[in-house]
Design a protein around this motif. Structure first.
Motif, mmCIF file in Angstrom:
data_model
loop_
_atom_site.group_PDB
_atom_site.id
_atom_site.type_symbol
_atom_site.label_atom_id
_atom_site.label_comp_id
_atom_site.label_asym_id
_atom_site.label_seq_id
_atom_site.Cartn_x
_atom_site.Cartn_y
_atom_site.Cartn_z
ATOM 1 N N GLY A 17 14.747 9.366 -10.322
ATOM 2 C CA GLY A 17 14.519 8.258 -11.253
ATOM 3 C C GLY A 17 13.105 7.706 -11.159
ATOM 4 N N ILE A 18 12.621 7.172 -12.274
ATOM 5 C CA ILE A 18 11.273 6.597 -12.308
ATOM 6 C C ILE A 18 11.184 5.374 -11.388
ATOM 7 N N GLU A 19 12.263 4.567 -11.357
ATOM 8 C CA GLU A 19 12.255 3.385 -10.481
ATOM 9 C C GLU A 19 12.111 3.757 -9.015
ATOM 10 N N GLU A 20 12.838 4.812 -8.611
ATOM 11 C CA GLU A 20 12.754 5.263 -7.208
ATOM 12 C C GLU A 20 11.335 5.729 -6.873
ATOM 13 N N LEU A 21 10.721 6.406 -7.839
ATOM 14 C CA LEU A 21 9.362 6.909 -7.612
ATOM 15 C C LEU A 21 8.381 5.752 -7.439
ATOM 16 N N CYS A 22 8.534 4.719 -8.283
ATOM 17 C CA CYS A 22 7.636 3.563 -8.194
ATOM 18 C C CYS A 22 7.833 2.844 -6.864
ATOM 19 N N LEU A 23 9.095 2.731 -6.427
ATOM 20 C CA LEU A 23 9.398 2.062 -5.164
ATOM 21 C C LEU A 23 8.760 2.819 -3.997
ATOM 22 N N GLU A 24 8.821 4.142 -4.074
ATOM 23 C CA GLU A 24 8.230 4.962 -3.013
ATOM 24 C C GLU A 24 6.706 4.748 -2.951
ATOM 25 N N ALA A 25 6.062 4.752 -4.112
ATOM 26 C CA ALA A 25 4.613 4.549 -4.151
ATOM 27 C C ALA A 25 4.258 3.156 -3.653
ATOM 28 N N ARG A 26 5.073 2.164 -4.025
ATOM 29 C CA ARG A 26 4.828 0.798 -3.580
ATOM 30 C C ARG A 26 4.810 0.723 -2.054
ATOM 31 N N GLY A 27 5.787 1.368 -1.434
ATOM 32 C CA GLY A 27 5.877 1.346 0.022
ATOM 33 C C GLY A 27 4.650 1.969 0.676
ATOM 34 N N VAL A 28 4.207 3.098 0.136
ATOM 35 C CA VAL A 28 3.041 3.781 0.692
ATOM 36 C C VAL A 28 1.793 2.913 0.531
#
Lengths: 230, 471
Positions: B179-190
């Motif tokens: 999902g796009i939301e999961e991808l954004c969350l992952e980038a946010r964490g990094v």
């Protein structure tokens, strides 16, 4: 040869010289500088959209369109309980359920509110970057776009609006101005040099960089909740 | 950035044959267009606001020397250092010297197209420092080996979510997301960790405000806000043409920029940053530098295409361009794609490398109609075509053809005869169904398209037959 910090005057002169030649000027000439000064002093506006008489109502509508949430309160004393209710009512997926945390930070102007009475652990200090909840005020609100105007100073650390997952802003309806122009006039009135940072915040951080699909909480807060006092 | 605009034709052809890219382009086609149109209705006087926006940008350019001097004076008064860069190499040298001076090891960066011109990120890495792009689109491109941006406001919009998911999985070593939301969350964490540990933040500058000596930054992610609030050094880089006289002028332009770009009434974060951390503040840069970049801009100011400097980088011209929509941003081969890129690329990187770009236009004027500061883009493309012709950059058959046509066109009776023969010949070529599929000497034109044959009579003949010109 590239330029250096201390030897940058040559690059400056070369660029300004090229600009003047492109404009067909000889030398610095006072006329352009005088025109510029006079234009700045006039502070003229461009065309403005008409706004309804009730600026607070317009602000609420626009802020909601920008995906802030707004709740009207009767007095400052009601703020802690309203924050607690807001957090309790959040419906979050498991992956980010920790964001309902009742601990956070606030600006010093709210230090004396009865946070413990509402079941909240709020410290009056700048955020270190791992706080879940940030509670701030605002210099003013902009009715045209539903925007919070926050300016930096020692008692108004702006990172509190940015780093926590949830940003709660307390704003008085009396501080709502029509547009960006009036907001900037207020900022200018604060002193001879404008504050280091003027942040115009319109809803939570978001991105549309993957397939133009909007996702909230890109880097800054996932949600912005505005408590509107009379 | 290395220019590849001389390969426009071959790149355009291969991009048009790239099924994945074409699917991605089709998916986003029209989204920005529809949102822009809807958002304009919020302004009572959109055309009047465009006039005002154009006047603000033109005023800044007409007295550019005075506005830059005023900007510098006020920026210095607030505690910033103003530096000037003549070339892309100057930009990189200044940034690296600032980094050395302040003992910087990690740099976080919000989007700056000017820094793409000089390949700043690669220069920083070559100097042994770490740089992290924080705009999600730019971050995606950076971890994909510095893939070039394809759009000025959505640099990675040519990629599908599946491609991004695969990239994150490969680079972050995390399980494959869907999902796009999961991808954004992952980038946010990094990226969050990088924000908290970076020594220096680099931003672009949507506008430099002369009256206060400030930089104005516009984002939806808030990445520029974070990246200029947390590190101890802030460097803002933008072109000399980006100066705007007053905060009121910025307010007018901000009614145009987000609407023209993404169809938003306002971007989520608009920051006006002035000088350094004040006494008693807990955050904010202790050292602030502006780098004002020429890199060809003064040359444009003195040229016939000077109106291009009014550009506020909204991207509306490319969103509405039928050519861009089909060939994609990478075909243009440099930092700025689409109609505005077809002007800026030849002017900044050399017409000799990029004369195909102003030629790759139907002159339909969709771009000119939507430009918030009324840049007459097709007129400027036409001027660049003339310059390319005069400098003998176009292929010789094209130049010979134009010369032959001009020779005939200056002789009215010969022209009438030639067009009579031409119209009849074209009709003959059209055959029974009246469609021309192949044209001698213009194979390049008919290779991609058929066109209806003319009736066989010239305009002059039809005009004379109707009794025109007798009164």
């Amino acid at each position: 040869m590239t330029t250096t910090i201390d030897g940058n005057a040559a690059a400056r002169e070369a660029i300004l010289g090229r600009v003047r030649r492109a404009l067909g000027r000889r030398g610095e000439g006072p006329a352009a500088a005088e025109r510029a000064q006079a234009y700045v002093a006039a502070h003229g506006h461009g065309p403005r959209p008409t706004l309804p008489e009730d600026l607070a109502q317009a602000f609420v509508e626009r802020a909601t369109l920008m995906e802030s949430t707004v709740e009207r309160l009767g007095s400052l004393a009601e703020v802690p309980r309203a924050v607690a209710h807001y957090l309790d009512a959040l419906r979050l997926p498991d992956a980010i359920a920790g964001q309902k945390s009742h601990a956070g930070v606030c600006w010093p102007q709210f230090a004396d509110l009865d946070w413990p009475g509402a079941g909240l652990a709020i410290e009056a200090r700048p955020t270190h970057g791992h706080d879940r909840l940030g509670i701030t005020g605002a210099l003013c609100g902009i009715a045209e776009t539903g925007t919070l105007v926050v300016v930096s100073s020692p008692p108004t650390p702006t990172a509190t609006t940015l780093l926590p997952d949830t940003h709660v802003a307390v704003l008085s309806a009396r501080e709502i101005v029509p547009g960006m122009e009036e907001a900037f006039a207020r900022v200018r009135a604060l002193g001879p040099v404008v504050p280091r940072a003027i942040h115009l915040i319109s809803g939570p951080s978001r991105t549309g960089d993957i397939e133009q699909t909007i996702v909230l909480g890109a880097h800054g807060p996932y949600r912005v909740h505005i408590l509107l006092l009379p | 950035m290395q220019i590849a605009s001389m390969h426009f034709k071959s790149r355009a052809r291969s991009n048009m044959n790239d099924a994945q890219l074409q699917a991605n382009l089709r998916k986003m086609q029209g989204k920005f267009v529809a949102k822009r149109r809807a958002s304009l209705t919020e302004l009572d006087d959109f055309e009047g606001t465009r006039d005002a926006g154009m006047a603000i940008r033109q005023r800044a350019l007409d007295d550019l020397d005075a506005w830059l001097a005023l900007f510098e004076q006020n920026a210095v008064r607030a505690g910033a250092t103003v530096l000037w860069a003549e070339t892309p190499a100057d930009v990189n040298a200044l940034v690296l010297e600032i980094a050395r001076r302040h003992g910087v090891r990690k740099i976080i960066k919000s989007k700056s197209m000017v820094s793409e011109e000089s390949g700043l990120d690669q220069a920083i890495e070559a100097a042994g420092l770490t740089v992290v792009e924080t705009d999600l689109g730019e971050y995606i491109l950076q971890i994909n080996g510095y893939e070039p941006p394809s759009h000025i406001i959505g640099p990675a919009l040519h990629k599908s979510k599946e491609e991004v998911a695969e990239l994150f999985h490969r680079k972050h070593g995390t399980p494959l997301k869907t999902g796009i939301e999961e991808l954004c969350l992952e980038a946010r964490g990094v990226l969050r960790e990088h924000y908290l540990t970076a020594d220096m933040g680099i931003s672009g500058g949507n506008f430099f405000i002369a009256e206060t000596g400030s930089v104005l930054l516009v984002t939806n992610e808030g990445n520029a806000t974070l990246g200029t609030t947390l590190p101890r050094v802030h460097v803002a880089i933008s072109g000399i043409e980006k100066v705007v006289p007053t905060l009121e002028d910025a307010a007018t332009l901000m009614r145009l920029l987000p609407r023209s770009a993404t169809g938003q009434s306002i971007s989520n974060y608009v920051d006006v940053l002035t000088g350094v951390r004040r006494e008693g503040e807990s955050h904010g840069a202790e050292a602030m530098y502006f780098i004002l970049v020429d890199s060809g801009r003064a040359g444009v100011l003195g040229s016939e295409v000077r109106e291009a400097l009014r550009c506020i980088r909204c991207g509306a011209c490319m969103n509405h361009c039928p050519v861009y929509q089909n060939v994609g941003g990478h075909s243009y081969g440099w930092v700025y794609p689409g109609p505005i890129g077809s002007i800026l690329t030849p002017m900044y990187a050399g017409l000799e490398h990029a004369h195909d770009l102003p030629a790759a236009s139907t002159l339909c004027n969709q771009c000119g109609v939507v430009c918030p500061v009324r840049i007459p883009l097709p007129d400027l493309q036409r001027k660049l075509r003339e310059m390319a012709f005069e400098r003998r950059l176009r292929p010789w058959p094209e130049r010979m053809g134009v010369r032959a046509w001009a020779w005939v066109a200056k002789r009215p009776s010969l022209y009438a005869l030639a067009t009579r023969i031409g119209a009849r010949a074209l009709r003959f070529l059209g055959g029974r169904d009246g469609t021309i599929r192949r044209l001698p000497l213009a194979g390049g034109w008919t290779q991609e398209r058929d066109f209806p044959a003319p009736s066989g009579r010239t305009f002059r003949e039809l005009y004379a037959k109707r009794g025109g010109g007798r009164r």
